[in-house]
Design a protein around this motif. Sequence first.
Motif, PDB file in Angstrom:
ATOM      1  N   SER A 159       0.847  -1.201   0.000  1.00  0.00           N
ATOM      2  CA  SER A 159       0.000   0.000   0.000  1.00  0.00           C
ATOM      3  C   SER A 159       0.875   1.241   0.000  1.00  0.00           C
ATOM      4  CB  SER A 159      -0.901   0.005   1.248  1.00  0.00           C
ATOM      5  OG  SER A 159      -1.596   1.223   1.340  1.00  0.00           O
ATOM      6  N   GLN A 160       0.544   2.207  -0.819  1.00  0.00           N
ATOM      7  CA  GLN A 160       1.329   3.431  -0.891  1.00  0.00           C
ATOM      8  C   GLN A 160       0.413   4.632  -0.790  1.00  0.00           C
ATOM      9  OE1 GLN A 160       2.543   4.494  -5.128  1.00  0.00           O
ATOM     10  NE2 GLN A 160       2.299   2.285  -5.353  1.00  0.00           N
ATOM     11  N   ARG A 161       0.961   5.737  -0.333  1.00  0.00           N
ATOM     12  CA  ARG A 161       0.155   6.948  -0.231  1.00  0.00           C
ATOM     13  C   ARG A 161      -0.107   7.456  -1.644  1.00  0.00           C
ATOM     14  NH1 ARG A 161       0.476  12.327  -0.386  1.00  0.00           N
ATOM     15  NH2 ARG A 161      -0.839  13.562   1.007  1.00  0.00           N
ATOM     16  N   PHE A 162      -1.364   7.476  -2.004  1.00  0.00           N
ATOM     17  CA  PHE A 162      -1.734   7.906  -3.351  1.00  0.00           C
ATOM     18  C   PHE A 162      -3.070   8.619  -3.301  1.00  0.00           C
ATOM     19  CE2 PHE A 162      -4.120   7.357  -7.277  1.00  0.00           C
ATOM     20  CZ  PHE A 162      -3.206   7.762  -8.237  1.00  0.00           C
ATOM     21  N   THR A 163      -3.114   9.817  -3.879  1.00  0.00           N
ATOM     22  CA  THR A 163      -4.381  10.519  -4.059  1.00  0.00           C
ATOM     23  C   THR A 163      -4.418  11.041  -5.485  1.00  0.00           C
ATOM     24  OG1 THR A 163      -3.588  12.727  -3.398  1.00  0.00           O
ATOM     25  CG2 THR A 163      -4.380  11.256  -1.634  1.00  0.00           C
ATOM     26  N   LEU A 164      -5.614  11.133  -6.039  1.00  0.00           N
ATOM     27  CA  LEU A 164      -5.748  11.655  -7.401  1.00  0.00           C
ATOM     28  C   LEU A 164      -5.264  13.098  -7.476  1.00  0.00           C
ATOM     29  CD1 LEU A 164      -9.236  10.197  -8.384  1.00  0.00           C
ATOM     30  CD2 LEU A 164      -6.999   9.478  -9.240  1.00  0.00           C
ATOM     31  N   GLU A 165      -5.465  13.851  -6.399  1.00  0.00           N
ATOM     32  CA  GLU A 165      -5.022  15.246  -6.387  1.00  0.00           C
ATOM     33  C   GLU A 165      -3.509  15.340  -6.519  1.00  0.00           C
ATOM     34  OE1 GLU A 165      -5.409  19.289  -3.620  1.00  0.00           O
ATOM     35  OE2 GLU A 165      -6.131  17.361  -2.865  1.00  0.00           O
ATOM     36  N   ASP A 166      -2.780  14.526  -5.725  1.00  0.00           N
ATOM     37  CA  ASP A 166      -1.317  14.528  -5.814  1.00  0.00           C
ATOM     38  C   ASP A 166      -0.850  14.083  -7.196  1.00  0.00           C
ATOM     39  OD1 ASP A 166      -1.125  15.369  -3.221  1.00  0.00           O
ATOM     40  OD2 ASP A 166      -0.751  13.376  -2.395  1.00  0.00           O
ATOM     41  N   TYR A 167      -1.522  13.067  -7.732  1.00  0.00           N
ATOM     42  CA  TYR A 167      -1.144  12.527  -9.037  1.00  0.00           C
ATOM     43  C   TYR A 167      -1.267  13.592 -10.122  1.00  0.00           C
ATOM     44  CZ  TYR A 167      -1.561   9.801 -13.349  1.00  0.00           C
ATOM     45  OH  TYR A 167      -1.405   9.317 -14.633  1.00  0.00           O
ATOM     46  N   TYR A 168      -2.392  14.298 -10.129  1.00  0.00           N
ATOM     47  CA  TYR A 168      -2.595  15.303 -11.168  1.00  0.00           C
ATOM     48  C   TYR A 168      -1.744  16.543 -10.950  1.00  0.00           C
ATOM     49  CZ  TYR A 168      -6.216  12.597 -13.381  1.00  0.00           C
ATOM     50  OH  TYR A 168      -6.876  11.609 -14.045  1.00  0.00           O
ATOM     51  N   ASN A 169      -1.422  16.843  -9.719  1.00  0.00           N
ATOM     52  CA  ASN A 169      -0.488  17.943  -9.460  1.00  0.00           C
ATOM     53  C   ASN A 169       0.884  17.625 -10.027  1.00  0.00           C
ATOM     54  OD1 ASN A 169      -2.295  19.636  -8.205  1.00  0.00           O
ATOM     55  ND2 ASN A 169      -1.828  18.900  -6.144  1.00  0.00           N
ATOM     56  N   ARG A 170       1.325  16.359  -9.895  1.00  0.00           N
ATOM     57  CA  ARG A 170       2.610  15.939 -10.461  1.00  0.00           C
ATOM     58  C   ARG A 170       2.572  16.008 -11.985  1.00  0.00           C
ATOM     59  NH1 ARG A 170       2.394  11.844  -6.457  1.00  0.00           N
ATOM     60  NH2 ARG A 170       1.718  10.322  -8.011  1.00  0.00           N
ATOM     61  N   ARG A 171       1.464  15.558 -12.556  1.00  0.00           N
ATOM     62  CA  ARG A 171       1.336  15.609 -14.018  1.00  0.00           C
ATOM     63  C   ARG A 171       1.361  17.048 -14.522  1.00  0.00           C
ATOM     64  NH1 ARG A 171      -3.156  12.192 -16.923  1.00  0.00           N
ATOM     65  NH2 ARG A 171      -2.121  13.289 -18.610  1.00  0.00           N
ATOM     66  N   LEU A 172       0.688  17.919 -13.794  1.00  0.00           N
ATOM     67  CA  LEU A 172       0.663  19.326 -14.189  1.00  0.00           C
ATOM     68  C   LEU A 172       2.056  19.927 -14.097  1.00  0.00           C
ATOM     69  CD1 LEU A 172      -0.946  21.827 -15.006  1.00  0.00           C
ATOM     70  CD2 LEU A 172      -1.411  22.246 -12.582  1.00  0.00           C
ATOM     71  N   GLN A 173       2.794  19.572 -13.050  1.00  0.00           N
ATOM     72  CA  GLN A 173       4.154  20.079 -12.892  1.00  0.00           C
ATOM     73  C   GLN A 173       5.066  19.574 -13.997  1.00  0.00           C
ATOM     74  OE1 GLN A 173       5.143  22.353 -10.599  1.00  0.00           O
ATOM     75  NE2 GLN A 173       7.068  22.381 -11.739  1.00  0.00           N
ATOM     76  N   GLN A 174       4.924  18.292 -14.370  1.00  0.00           N
ATOM     77  CA  GLN A 174       5.721  17.727 -15.456  1.00  0.00           C
ATOM     78  C   GLN A 174       5.396  18.418 -16.781  1.00  0.00           C
ATOM     79  OE1 GLN A 174       4.750  13.580 -15.318  1.00  0.00           O
ATOM     80  NE2 GLN A 174       6.116  13.143 -13.599  1.00  0.00           N
ATOM     81  N   TYR A 175       4.106  18.673 -16.995  1.00  0.00           N
ATOM     82  CA  TYR A 175       3.681  19.343 -18.226  1.00  0.00           C
ATOM     83  C   TYR A 175       4.288  20.740 -18.317  1.00  0.00           C
ATOM     84  CZ  TYR A 175       0.541  21.671 -21.547  1.00  0.00           C
ATOM     85  OH  TYR A 175       0.036  22.384 -22.602  1.00  0.00           O
TER      86      TYR A 175
END
Length: 234
Positions: A211-227
């Motif tokens: 199990s890992q700490r994962f939230t959709l908000e964190d995921y999309y924030n990372r994607r936005l930062q990469q973009y």
Amino acid sequence: MKRLHRLTAILVKLQSKKIVQASELADKFEVSLRTIYRDMQALTDAGVPIGAEAGTGYFLVDGYSLPPVMFTEKEANALLTASKIIKTNNDQSLIDAYHEAIDKVIAVLKTSQKQKLELLDQRVFTYNRRAAHPSNTLSVIQQAITDFRVLEISYTNMNKEASKRRIEPLGVYFTNNTWIVIAYCKLRKDYREFRTDRIESLVECHEIFTSQRFTLEDYYNRRLQQYRTNNSSS
């Protein structure tokens, strides 16, 4: 809302979540925290085994369950309407599971309510063009997310290239009439997104991932930062 109705609604809320905060209840029912504290004391005095943790919230002691919940006509109508909307999505497993749930709801309704629901069923209609390649894997994927179970999928990408992947499913979202699963791909050793309508086959593995700490908000924030990073460097 009358107090009796509020106490019943609080019980339903307590049974639906592991921990419920007093502030959450106060906001939901538009009453003061002091009123919620009094309600909790009233439920406790009535014999409901409610536990409390300072700074955390309230919870029902394990083993306690409510009698079958009776639905109001508006609640039953809302569930029926939601079932019509779900019919337009592209995953058959979700449609089947939701209709099984609706059957259980209808089973506890009064005869007069059932008759009204049958009438409404004939008067509510939704339309959406069915997907050319509907999926039937969402229910298994959802279960794997909560069980932390690795899945092996046969997947065809947008270029018609087929591959086998072992993935750790972490979340799903729905867009443009398509379900997307977000997962850690063991082949690519990174997060990837997979359209469920491109999953040709799926096997539940015995392997359990951590199990890992994962939230959709964190995921999309990372994607936005990469973009933003990629655009600034180009």
